[in-house]
Design a protein around this motif. Sequence first.
Motif, short mmCIF file in Angstrom:
data_model
loop_
_atom_site.label_atom_id
_atom_site.label_comp_id
_atom_site.label_asym_id
_atom_site.label_seq_id
_atom_site.Cartn_x
_atom_site.Cartn_y
_atom_site.Cartn_z
N GLY A 15 1.18 -1.14 0.40
CA GLY A 15 0.38 0.11 -0.19
C GLY A 15 0.58 0.92 0.00
O GLY A 15 1.36 1.42 0.86
N ALA A 16 0.53 2.17 -0.69
CA ALA A 16 1.84 3.53 -0.66
C ALA A 16 1.19 4.35 0.44
O ALA A 16 -0.24 3.68 1.59
CB ALA A 16 0.74 4.70 -2.00
N MET A 17 2.32 4.81 0.99
CA MET A 17 1.97 5.10 2.31
C MET A 17 3.15 6.70 1.97
O MET A 17 3.89 6.65 2.63
CB MET A 17 2.65 3.80 3.70
N ALA A 18 2.38 7.82 2.28
CA ALA A 18 2.88 9.50 1.69
C ALA A 18 3.87 9.17 3.17
O ALA A 18 3.30 9.24 4.88
CB ALA A 18 1.19 10.40 1.77
N ASN A 66 1.89 5.89 -6.54
CA ASN A 66 0.53 6.72 -5.99
C ASN A 66 0.25 7.51 -6.55
O ASN A 66 1.36 8.26 -5.78
CB ASN A 66 0.44 5.58 -4.75
N MET A 68 -1.96 10.54 -5.11
CA MET A 68 -3.63 11.01 -4.83
C MET A 68 -3.52 12.29 -5.87
O MET A 68 -3.08 13.50 -6.05
CB MET A 68 -3.25 11.90 -3.17
N GLU A 134 -10.89 -0.91 -0.88
CA GLU A 134 -10.36 -1.04 -0.24
C GLU A 134 -12.04 -0.42 0.57
O GLU A 134 -12.01 0.11 1.19
CB GLU A 134 -9.30 0.35 0.00
N SER A 138 -8.80 -0.30 6.93
CA SER A 138 -7.28 0.59 6.45
C SER A 138 -7.50 1.58 7.23
O SER A 138 -7.97 2.21 7.30
CB SER A 138 -7.58 0.57 4.94
N GLY A 139 -5.73 1.39 7.37
CA GLY A 139 -5.35 2.95 7.80
C GLY A 139 -5.71 3.82 6.93
O GLY A 139 -5.35 3.82 5.73
N GLY A 166 -7.44 -3.57 3.38
CA GLY A 166 -7.78 -3.04 4.02
C GLY A 166 -8.61 -4.38 4.82
O GLY A 166 -9.77 -4.92 5.10
N GLY A 167 -7.01 -4.50 5.94
CA GLY A 167 -7.29 -5.53 6.93
C GLY A 167 -6.80 -6.70 6.57
O GLY A 167 -7.60 -7.87 7.10
N GLN A 186 -3.47 -5.87 -1.08
CA GLN A 186 -2.84 -5.10 -0.76
C GLN A 186 -2.90 -4.39 0.56
O GLN A 186 -3.96 -4.50 0.92
CB GLN A 186 -3.37 -3.22 -1.52
N GLY A 188 -0.97 -3.07 4.02
CA GLY A 188 -0.23 -1.95 4.59
C GLY A 188 0.13 -1.49 6.10
O GLY A 188 1.58 -1.49 6.20
N THR A 189 -0.40 -2.02 6.81
CA THR A 189 -0.33 -1.55 8.41
C THR A 189 0.34 -2.63 8.88
O THR A 189 1.09 -1.57 9.77
CB THR A 189 -1.58 -1.62 8.74
N TYR A 203 6.98 4.88 15.96
CA TYR A 203 5.46 4.47 15.67
C TYR A 203 5.73 2.56 15.10
O TYR A 203 4.53 2.57 15.90
CB TYR A 203 5.98 4.85 14.38
N MET A 273 -1.23 7.47 11.00
CA MET A 273 -2.02 6.25 10.75
C MET A 273 -1.82 5.38 10.86
O MET A 273 -0.33 4.75 10.41
CB MET A 273 -1.89 6.71 9.69
C1 FMN Z 1 0.36 5.21 7.21
C2 FMN Z 1 -0.34 5.14 6.04
C3 FMN Z 1 -0.17 6.18 5.15
C4 FMN Z 1 -1.33 5.86 4.48
N1 FMN Z 1 -0.95 6.48 2.86
C5 FMN Z 1 -2.11 6.05 1.55
C6 FMN Z 1 -0.92 7.22 -0.13
O1 FMN Z 1 -0.88 8.22 -0.06
N2 FMN Z 1 -2.31 6.81 -0.44
C7 FMN Z 1 -2.97 5.98 -0.59
O2 FMN Z 1 -3.14 5.74 -1.12
N3 FMN Z 1 -3.59 4.85 0.22
C8 FMN Z 1 -2.68 5.43 1.88
N4 FMN Z 1 -2.87 4.56 2.74
C9 FMN Z 1 -3.51 3.31 2.78
C10 FMN Z 1 -3.17 1.81 2.08
O3 FMN Z 1 -2.05 2.24 0.87
C11 FMN Z 1 -3.76 0.69 1.47
O4 FMN Z 1 -4.78 0.45 1.69
C12 FMN Z 1 -3.38 0.10 3.43
O5 FMN Z 1 -3.52 0.65 4.57
C13 FMN Z 1 -4.83 -1.20 3.25
O6 FMN Z 1 -4.91 -1.80 4.69
P1 FMN Z 1 -4.49 -1.93 6.28
O7 FMN Z 1 -3.65 -0.78 6.56
O8 FMN Z 1 -6.00 -2.78 6.57
O9 FMN Z 1 -3.96 -3.15 5.77
C14 FMN Z 1 -2.29 4.12 4.02
C15 FMN Z 1 -1.94 3.19 4.67
C16 FMN Z 1 -1.29 3.70 5.96
C17 FMN Z 1 -1.22 3.07 6.98
#
Ligand code: FMN
Length: 314
Positions: A15-18, A66, A68, A134, A138-139, A166-167, A186, A188-189, A203, A273
Motif C-alpha cells: 500500500g502507498a503510504m505518504a 501512487n 493522490m 479498499e 484500513s489505515g 483493508g484489514g 494490497q 499497508g498496516t 510508531y 495512521m
Molecule cells: C500510514 C498510512 C499511510 C497511507 N497513505 C496512503 C497514500 O498516501 N495513498 C493511498 O492511496 N493510500 C494510503 N494508505 C492506504 C494504504 O495504501 C493501503 O491501502 C491500506 O493500508 C491497506 O489497509 P491495511 O492498512 O488494513 O493493510 C495509507 C495507509 C497507511 C497505514
Amino acid sequence: MLNQLLGIKYPIIQGAMANIATAEFAAAVSEQGAMGIIATGAMTVEQARESIHKARVLTTKPFGVNVMLMHPDVDAMMEMICQEKVDLVTCGAGNPGKYIAALKESGSKIFPVVASVALAKRMERIGVDGLIVEGGESGGHVGQQTTMALVPQVCDAVSIPVVAAGGIADGRGFNAALSLGAIGVQIGTVLLASEECPIHENYKQAVLKAKDTDTVVTGQSQNAPVRILKNAMSRQYIKEERNGANREVLEKLTLGGLRRAVQDGDIKHGSVMMGQIAGLVHEVKSLSDIFEDLMQDSRTQFQALEKKMEAIQC
Ligand SMILES: Cc1cc2nc3c(=O)[nH]c(=O)nc-3n(C[C@H](O)[C@H](O)[C@H](O)COP(=O)(O)O)c2cc1C
C-alpha cells in the motif's frame, strides 16, 4: 492472479503510504517479490521523479507509483509519470479519467483505489486495468464500507481484476480476499512493522501495542475520513468535530501530523495512521519474512478450511 498480471513473485501490492513509502522502501518491497509502490502524496513532482530514478537504481524488479488526485500539482505529476513509464500507477481521492489515455500510452497499468461499487463501475467504464477495493478497516484515508461487504459486491459488478485492501495481515485475510473474488491483496498496516519501514521506532511500537479498538476515524465532518491511532490529538479532533469546528480549526490539529509521527516519533500529537488490523500485528519482521510467512500461512489455513468443509455434513 495478480503476480502473473504484474510479473512479480507474490500477489501482493505494498500500500502507498505518504511520507513512508520512499524509493528505498518501495524498492526493498519489490526486491522481496511483492509490488513496491512509491507514495507521492507528500512529494513535489521533482522529488517524485528523483524517487523513481532512485528506485530504478535499487531494483530491476517492477514497481509502481501512487498519486493522490487531490495533489496540488496533479497534472504535472501525471505528466512526469507518463514520461518515466512506470509499471503500475495506483491513485486515490478522485477520478483519474483525464489521465487514462496518456498513462496507457506510456505503458503503465492503472489501478485506482475505490471504496464503492458505483466508483468501481465508473472506473471500469473509463478503461482502467484493475481496481484496488479498499474497506474502511484500513489505515489512512478510508471509505465507509467494510472489505468483507465491499469486495464481493465490486467483483460482481465489474469484470476487471480486483485487488482487496483493508484489514489483511495474515493467511486468513489473504484467503478471505481470494474467496471474496479478489486476485490479490494490497497491505499497508502490517508493513509498518517491517524492519525496512522508515518510520520512527515509537510508531512501530505503537503498531505492535495497538488493540482491535485502538484506532478511530477522524475527518468525517470534512468528508475526508482518515483512520488513525487514538491519542491526545485524535481525541481533541473528535471533540472539536462534535462541537462543529470548521475546517481551519481542524486542519490546524492535523497539519504535518503524519510527518510528526513518522519522523519525530510523536505518537501523542501526531497522525499515527494505521488500520484496525494492527491488533493482529505482534512483531517487527523483515519484509522477506512478512511475505513468506503470509503465503505459508495462507497454505496452512487453506488446509484447515478444507477440513472444516469436510466436516459440514449437509
Ligand atoms: C500510514 C498510512 C499511510 C497511507 N497513505 C496512503 C497514500 O498516501 N495513498 C493511498 O492511496 N493510500 C494510503 N494508505 C492506504 C494504504 O495504501 C493501503 O491501502 C491500506 O493500508 C491497506 O489497509 P491495511 O492498512 O488494513 O493493510 C495509507 C495507509 C497507511 C497505514
